[in-house]
Design a protein around this motif. Structure first.
Motif, PDB file in Angstrom:
ATOM      1  N   ALA A 123      38.270 -66.256 -28.523  1.00  0.00           N
ATOM      2  CA  ALA A 123      37.042 -67.055 -28.531  1.00  0.00           C
ATOM      3  C   ALA A 123      36.986 -67.973 -27.315  1.00  0.00           C
ATOM      4  O   ALA A 123      35.911 -68.161 -26.716  1.00  0.00           O
ATOM      5  CB  ALA A 123      36.972 -67.877 -29.819  1.00  0.00           C
ATOM      6  N   ALA A 124      38.122 -68.545 -26.936  1.00  0.00           N
ATOM      7  CA  ALA A 124      38.149 -69.439 -25.771  1.00  0.00           C
ATOM      8  C   ALA A 124      37.820 -68.682 -24.485  1.00  0.00           C
ATOM      9  O   ALA A 124      37.094 -69.194 -23.622  1.00  0.00           O
ATOM     10  CB  ALA A 124      39.521 -70.100 -25.661  1.00  0.00           C
ATOM     11  N   ILE A 125      38.354 -67.466 -24.358  1.00  0.00           N
ATOM     12  CA  ILE A 125      38.041 -66.670 -23.163  1.00  0.00           C
ATOM     13  C   ILE A 125      36.548 -66.392 -23.093  1.00  0.00           C
ATOM     14  O   ILE A 125      35.913 -66.545 -22.044  1.00  0.00           O
ATOM     15  CB  ILE A 125      38.830 -65.341 -23.171  1.00  0.00           C
ATOM     16  CG1 ILE A 125      40.329 -65.589 -23.182  1.00  0.00           C
ATOM     17  CG2 ILE A 125      38.475 -64.516 -21.936  1.00  0.00           C
ATOM     18  CD1 ILE A 125      41.146 -64.319 -23.369  1.00  0.00           C
ATOM     19  N   ALA A 126      35.987 -65.970 -24.215  1.00  0.00           N
ATOM     20  CA  ALA A 126      34.567 -65.628 -24.230  1.00  0.00           C
ATOM     21  C   ALA A 126      33.693 -66.862 -24.070  1.00  0.00           C
ATOM     22  O   ALA A 126      32.640 -66.807 -23.415  1.00  0.00           O
ATOM     23  CB  ALA A 126      34.221 -64.908 -25.541  1.00  0.00           C
ATOM     24  N   TYR A 127      34.110 -67.971 -24.632  1.00  0.00           N
ATOM     25  CA  TYR A 127      33.268 -69.174 -24.629  1.00  0.00           C
ATOM     26  C   TYR A 127      33.169 -69.805 -23.244  1.00  0.00           C
ATOM     27  O   TYR A 127      32.087 -70.238 -22.833  1.00  0.00           O
ATOM     28  CB  TYR A 127      33.832 -70.184 -25.630  1.00  0.00           C
ATOM     29  CG  TYR A 127      32.955 -71.392 -25.823  1.00  0.00           C
ATOM     30  CD1 TYR A 127      31.763 -71.307 -26.532  1.00  0.00           C
ATOM     31  CD2 TYR A 127      33.313 -72.626 -25.291  1.00  0.00           C
ATOM     32  CE1 TYR A 127      30.953 -72.411 -26.711  1.00  0.00           C
ATOM     33  CE2 TYR A 127      32.518 -73.737 -25.458  1.00  0.00           C
ATOM     34  CZ  TYR A 127      31.330 -73.627 -26.173  1.00  0.00           C
ATOM     35  OH  TYR A 127      30.538 -74.720 -26.348  1.00  0.00           O
ATOM     36  N   SER A 128      34.295 -69.852 -22.520  1.00  0.00           N
ATOM     37  CA  SER A 128      34.231 -70.548 -21.232  1.00  0.00           C
ATOM     38  C   SER A 128      35.167 -70.009 -20.159  1.00  0.00           C
ATOM     39  O   SER A 128      34.822 -70.046 -18.974  1.00  0.00           O
ATOM     40  CB  SER A 128      34.527 -72.039 -21.439  1.00  0.00           C
ATOM     41  OG  SER A 128      35.832 -72.225 -21.940  1.00  0.00           O
ATOM     42  N   ILE A 129      36.344 -69.542 -20.530  1.00  0.00           N
ATOM     43  CA  ILE A 129      37.351 -69.202 -19.523  1.00  0.00           C
ATOM     44  C   ILE A 129      36.890 -68.064 -18.621  1.00  0.00           C
ATOM     45  O   ILE A 129      37.053 -68.118 -17.396  1.00  0.00           O
ATOM     46  CB  ILE A 129      38.691 -68.863 -20.200  1.00  0.00           C
ATOM     47  CG1 ILE A 129      39.248 -70.099 -20.905  1.00  0.00           C
ATOM     48  CG2 ILE A 129      39.700 -68.342 -19.172  1.00  0.00           C
ATOM     49  CD1 ILE A 129      40.510 -69.850 -21.690  1.00  0.00           C
ATOM     50  N   ALA A 130      36.299 -67.013 -19.209  1.00  0.00           N
ATOM     51  CA  ALA A 130      35.875 -65.864 -18.408  1.00  0.00           C
ATOM     52  C   ALA A 130      34.819 -66.247 -17.389  1.00  0.00           C
ATOM     53  O   ALA A 130      34.766 -65.686 -16.290  1.00  0.00           O
ATOM     54  CB  ALA A 130      35.347 -64.758 -19.313  1.00  0.00           C
ATOM     55  N   GLY A 131      33.976 -67.220 -17.731  1.00  0.00           N
ATOM     56  CA  GLY A 131      32.916 -67.631 -16.821  1.00  0.00           C
ATOM     57  C   GLY A 131      33.349 -68.660 -15.789  1.00  0.00           C
ATOM     58  O   GLY A 131      32.561 -69.037 -14.913  1.00  0.00           O
ATOM     59  N   SER A 132      34.603 -69.117 -15.887  1.00  0.00           N
ATOM     60  CA  SER A 132      35.079 -70.135 -14.955  1.00  0.00           C
ATOM     61  C   SER A 132      35.488 -69.559 -13.612  1.00  0.00           C
ATOM     62  O   SER A 132      35.713 -70.317 -12.660  1.00  0.00           O
ATOM     63  CB  SER A 132      36.268 -70.883 -15.570  1.00  0.00           C
ATOM     64  OG  SER A 132      37.392 -70.017 -15.685  1.00  0.00           O
ATOM     65  N   GLY A 133      35.621 -68.240 -13.560  1.00  0.00           N
ATOM     66  CA  GLY A 133      36.024 -67.605 -12.303  1.00  0.00           C
ATOM     67  C   GLY A 133      37.518 -67.482 -12.114  1.00  0.00           C
ATOM     68  O   GLY A 133      37.973 -66.949 -11.087  1.00  0.00           O
ATOM     69  N   ASN A 134      38.308 -67.948 -13.069  1.00  0.00           N
ATOM     70  CA  ASN A 134      39.772 -67.848 -12.982  1.00  0.00           C
ATOM     71  C   ASN A 134      40.188 -66.473 -13.507  1.00  0.00           C
ATOM     72  O   ASN A 134      40.505 -66.305 -14.679  1.00  0.00           O
ATOM     73  CB  ASN A 134      40.432 -68.961 -13.784  1.00  0.00           C
ATOM     74  CG  ASN A 134      41.917 -69.093 -13.482  1.00  0.00           C
ATOM     75  OD1 ASN A 134      42.580 -68.129 -13.095  1.00  0.00           O
ATOM     76  ND2 ASN A 134      42.436 -70.301 -13.651  1.00  0.00           N
ATOM     77  N   GLN A 135      40.200 -65.502 -12.622  1.00  0.00           N
ATOM     78  CA  GLN A 135      40.463 -64.125 -13.031  1.00  0.00           C
ATOM     79  C   GLN A 135      41.902 -63.915 -13.494  1.00  0.00           C
ATOM     80  O   GLN A 135      42.153 -63.136 -14.425  1.00  0.00           O
ATOM     81  CB  GLN A 135      40.134 -63.177 -11.886  1.00  0.00           C
ATOM     82  CG  GLN A 135      38.668 -63.209 -11.467  1.00  0.00           C
ATOM     83  CD  GLN A 135      38.374 -62.301 -10.289  1.00  0.00           C
ATOM     84  OE1 GLN A 135      39.268 -61.700  -9.718  1.00  0.00           O
ATOM     85  NE2 GLN A 135      37.100 -62.207  -9.925  1.00  0.00           N
ATOM     86  N   ALA A 136      42.836 -64.605 -12.870  1.00  0.00           N
ATOM     87  CA  ALA A 136      44.241 -64.443 -13.248  1.00  0.00           C
ATOM     88  C   ALA A 136      44.483 -64.943 -14.665  1.00  0.00           C
ATOM     89  O   ALA A 136      45.184 -64.298 -15.460  1.00  0.00           O
ATOM     90  CB  ALA A 136      45.145 -65.194 -12.267  1.00  0.00           C
ATOM     91  N   LEU A 137      43.888 -66.085 -15.004  1.00  0.00           N
ATOM     92  CA  LEU A 137      44.041 -66.632 -16.358  1.00  0.00           C
ATOM     93  C   LEU A 137      43.374 -65.717 -17.379  1.00  0.00           C
ATOM     94  O   LEU A 137      43.946 -65.446 -18.442  1.00  0.00           O
ATOM     95  CB  LEU A 137      43.441 -68.034 -16.426  1.00  0.00           C
ATOM     96  CG  LEU A 137      43.501 -68.718 -17.799  1.00  0.00           C
ATOM     97  CD1 LEU A 137      44.937 -68.871 -18.264  1.00  0.00           C
ATOM     98  CD2 LEU A 137      42.801 -70.075 -17.745  1.00  0.00           C
ATOM     99  N   THR A 138      42.176 -65.246 -17.058  1.00  0.00           N
ATOM    100  CA  THR A 138      41.472 -64.356 -17.975  1.00  0.00           C
ATOM    101  C   THR A 138      42.278 -63.087 -18.226  1.00  0.00           C
ATOM    102  O   THR A 138      42.418 -62.637 -19.381  1.00  0.00           O
ATOM    103  CB  THR A 138      40.088 -63.982 -17.405  1.00  0.00           C
ATOM    104  OG1 THR A 138      39.323 -65.174 -17.211  1.00  0.00           O
ATOM    105  CG2 THR A 138      39.347 -63.052 -18.352  1.00  0.00           C
ATOM    106  N   SER A 139      42.819 -62.495 -17.175  1.00  0.00           N
ATOM    107  CA  SER A 139      43.610 -61.278 -17.315  1.00  0.00           C
ATOM    108  C   SER A 139      44.877 -61.524 -18.119  1.00  0.00           C
ATOM    109  O   SER A 139      45.241 -60.726 -18.996  1.00  0.00           O
ATOM    110  CB  SER A 139      43.971 -60.728 -15.924  1.00  0.00           C
ATOM    111  OG  SER A 139      44.771 -59.574 -16.037  1.00  0.00           O
ATOM    112  N   GLY A 140      45.545 -62.646 -17.835  1.00  0.00           N
ATOM    113  CA  GLY A 140      46.772 -62.956 -18.559  1.00  0.00           C
ATOM    114  C   GLY A 140      46.537 -63.184 -20.043  1.00  0.00           C
ATOM    115  O   GLY A 140      47.303 -62.706 -20.892  1.00  0.00           O
TER     116      GLY A 140
END
Length: 238
Positions: A123-140
Motif C-alpha cells: 500500500a505504501a508503494i502504491a500510495y506514494s513511494i512509486a510516484g516519488s521517483g525513487n526507482q531503487a527503493l520501489t524495486s527493492g
C-alpha cells in the motif's frame, strides 16, 4: 414489574448467548476465503522479482486504486483468519488439547503479522513511494514483498499442523482427513523453499502464487465445515 418486562429480563436475546458468538467466529474461516478471493481478483498482476522500473511505476501508479481497494479486503481476510484460529483454539481447548490450541493461536498471529506487513508495504508503494521517483527503493520493496510472501509459508504450515494434529487427537476428523492435513503441511513447508530464480519454484512462480494458496484455502474450508457441524463448547468461551 409487568409480565412482559419480566419475560424480557428472563429471556435474553440470542445475540447475547455464547452459542451465537461461537458459531459466528466459527464462520470466520469461510469469511476469510471469501475476502481473500475478492482481494485476489481485484489485485492486479504484480511485477515479478527484478522487474524493470517502468513496469513497476506502471503497476503501482497506474493500478493504485485497485491495489488500495485490494488491501482493504486483504485486511478483512487477515482479521477473519485470526478469528478462525481463535475458534479452532476454543474447540481444541474444550477437548483438553490446549497445547495444540495455543500453537494455532501463535501461528495465526505470526501469519497475520507478516501479511499485514506485506499489505502495508504494498500500500505504501502504491500510495506514494512509486510516484516519488525513487526507482531503487520501489524495486527493492517490490522484491521484499515477494520474499515476505514466501516467508509466510512457515507459520501458515504451523497453523495447518496445529489444526490437523489437534483435531485428529481430539478424534474430530478421520484418519484420511488427517493424512490429507499432514500432506498439506508438508506442501506448505515446501512453499518456504521457493527461492529459485525464475520458473515454477521461484518466489513469484506458480507454486507460490497459485498452488500453495489453493491448498491453504481448501484446508480452511474443510476445517471450517468441521467446526460448524460441531456442537458448542461445553464451557463458555465467548
Amino acid at each position: 414489574m409487568s409480565a412482559s418486562t419480566k419475560a424480557m429480563v428472563s429471556s435474553p436475546s440470542v445475540y447475547t448467548t455464547p452459542a451465537f458468538w461461537e458459531r459466528l467466529w466459527r464462520m470466520s474461516g469461510i469469511n476469510f476465503v471469501v475476502f481473500f478471493i475478492i482481494a485476489y481478483v481485484i489485485y492486479p498482476n504484480q511485477p515479478q522479482v527484478g522487474a524493470p522500473a517502468d513496469a513497476l511505476v506502471a503497476f503501482y501508479s497506474g493500478d493504485r486504486t485497485r491495489i488500495l481497494i485490494a488491501t482493504v479486503f486483504s485486511g478483512l481476510a487477515v482479521l477473519n483468519l485470526m478469528w478462525f484460529a481463535a475458534a479452532l483454539r476454543t474447540i481444541l481447548a474444550d477437548a483438553g488439547l490446549d497445547g495444540w490450541g495455543a500453537a494455532a493461536t501463535t501461528s495465526s498471529a505470526a501469519v497475520g503479522g507478516l501479511f499485514l506487513l506485506l499489505l502495508s508495504v504494498n500500500a505504501a508503494i502504491a500510495y506514494s513511494i512509486a510516484g516519488s521517483g525513487n526507482q531503487a527503493l520501489t524495486s527493492g520493496l517490490n522484491d521484499f514483498t515477494w520474499a515476505c510472501a514466501v516467508s509466510t509459508s512457515f507459520p501458515r504450515a504451523m497453523l495447518m499442523m496445529a489444526g490437523s494434529f489437534g483435531l485428529w487427537r481430539a478424534r474430530l476428523i478421520s484418519n484420511a482427513l488427517f493424512v490429507a492435513g499432514v500432506a498439506a503441511v508438508v506442501l506448505g513447508v515446501a512453499g518456504g523453499t521457493t527461492w529459485l530464480r525464475g520458473g515454477f519454484w521461484a518466489p513469484d512462480g506458480a507454486y507460490s502464487r497459485f498452488v500453495w494458496p489453493i491448498i491453504g484455502l481448501a484446508w480452511v474450508v474443510v476445517v471450517s465445515r468441521i467446526l460448524l457441524i460441531r456442537s458448542p463448547a461445553t464451557r463458555g468461551a465467548w
